[in-house]
Design a protein around this motif. Structure first.
Motif, PDB file in Angstrom:
ATOM      1  N   SER A 182     -23.010 -11.762  -7.812  1.00 56.73           N
ATOM      2  CA  SER A 182     -23.697 -10.499  -8.038  1.00 56.73           C
ATOM      3  C   SER A 182     -24.260  -9.985  -6.722  1.00 56.73           C
ATOM      4  O   SER A 182     -24.392 -10.720  -5.745  1.00 56.73           O
ATOM      5  N   LYS A 183     -24.616  -8.701  -6.708  1.00 58.02           N
ATOM      6  CA  LYS A 183     -25.149  -8.095  -5.493  1.00 58.02           C
ATOM      7  C   LYS A 183     -26.476  -8.715  -5.090  1.00 58.02           C
ATOM      8  O   LYS A 183     -26.856  -8.677  -3.945  1.00 58.02           O
ATOM      9  N   VAL A 197     -22.491 -15.349 -10.662  1.00 55.04           N
ATOM     10  CA  VAL A 197     -22.219 -15.103 -12.075  1.00 55.04           C
ATOM     11  C   VAL A 197     -21.223 -16.159 -12.515  1.00 55.04           C
ATOM     12  O   VAL A 197     -20.147 -16.284 -11.940  1.00 55.04           O
ATOM     13  N   ARG A 242     -28.590 -10.157 -17.005  1.00 51.34           N
ATOM     14  CA  ARG A 242     -28.106  -9.560 -15.757  1.00 51.34           C
ATOM     15  C   ARG A 242     -28.422  -8.076 -15.749  1.00 51.34           C
ATOM     16  O   ARG A 242     -28.660  -7.467 -16.790  1.00 51.34           O
ATOM     17  N   CYS A 260     -24.692  -5.184 -12.423  1.00 47.09           N
ATOM     18  CA  CYS A 260     -23.919  -6.425 -12.386  1.00 47.09           C
ATOM     19  C   CYS A 260     -22.917  -6.444 -13.532  1.00 47.09           C
ATOM     20  O   CYS A 260     -21.740  -6.765 -13.338  1.00 47.09           O
ATOM     21  N   ASP A 276     -20.048  -4.104 -12.838  1.00 48.18           N
ATOM     22  CA  ASP A 276     -19.105  -4.656 -11.854  1.00 48.18           C
ATOM     23  C   ASP A 276     -18.064  -5.557 -12.515  1.00 48.18           C
ATOM     24  O   ASP A 276     -16.932  -5.629 -12.061  1.00 48.18           O
ATOM     25  N   HIS A 277     -18.439  -6.234 -13.569  1.00 46.11           N
ATOM     26  CA  HIS A 277     -17.544  -7.205 -14.194  1.00 46.11           C
ATOM     27  C   HIS A 277     -16.766  -6.677 -15.394  1.00 46.11           C
ATOM     28  O   HIS A 277     -15.829  -7.332 -15.851  1.00 46.11           O
TER      29      HIS A 277
END
Length: 125
Positions: free
Chosen positions: A14-15, A20, A47, A51, A54-55
Motif C-alpha cells: 500500500s502507499k 497488503v 484499509r 488502497c 488500487d487493488h
C-alpha cells in the motif's frame, strides 16, 4: 497483520508502506465483485479507500441504479424546510439523501426557482 512472508506479494504494497496480504487482496476483490462499495470494503478489511481502489480498479461492476429524484413537489418541500431552519443533517434523513448532497441540491433548487421567477416576470412585461 501477516504471519508468513509467503502471505505477501511485493507487488501489493500500500502507499502507506504497509504490505497488503494476498488474503486481504482476495477479500477486497471478492467483495467488490459482489458490488460492495469501496468505503464498505475498506472498513471491513481495515484499509483506506485508496488502497482498496488500487487493488480492485480493474473489476468492472454495475453501479447501483440511482433514483429519479424528489420531483418538483419534493424539491419545493426540501427548499421550504431548509429556509425554515431545518439543519442539513435532518434534511438528509427526512428526504433520504446523503448529507453531502443536500447543499448542492438546495443550490440547484434555488437557482431553478430564481430562473422560473425571472421567466415569469419576463412574460408579464
Amino acid at each position: 497483520m501477516f504471519q508468513h512472508v509467503s502471505d505477501i506479494d511485493i507487488r501489493h504494497i500500500s502507499k502507506a508502506g504497509v504490505p497488503v496480504t494476498n488474503r486481504e487482496r482476495e477479500t477486497m476483490r471478492r467483495l467488490r465483485e459482489q458490488g460492495m462499495a469501496l468505503e464498505e470494503i475498506g472498513a471491513q478489511v481495515g484499509r483506506s479507500i485508496h488502497c482498496v481502489h488500487d487493488h480492485v480498479s480493474d473489476i468492472a461492476i454495475r453501479c447501483r441504479p440511482g433514483t429519479k429524484g424528489l420531483g418538483a413537489d419534493g424539491y419545493a418541500r426540501l427548499l421550504a424546510a431548509a429556509e425554515g431552519g431545518v439543519p442539513r443533517a435532518q434534511l438528509a434523513v427526512r428526504f433520504g439523501l446523503a448529507v453531502n448532497s443536500v447543499g448542492p441540491i438546495l443550490t440547484r433548487a434555488r437557482q431553478q426557482r430564481e430562473r422560473a421567477k425571472a421567466a415569469q416576470e419576463t412574460r408579464a412585461c
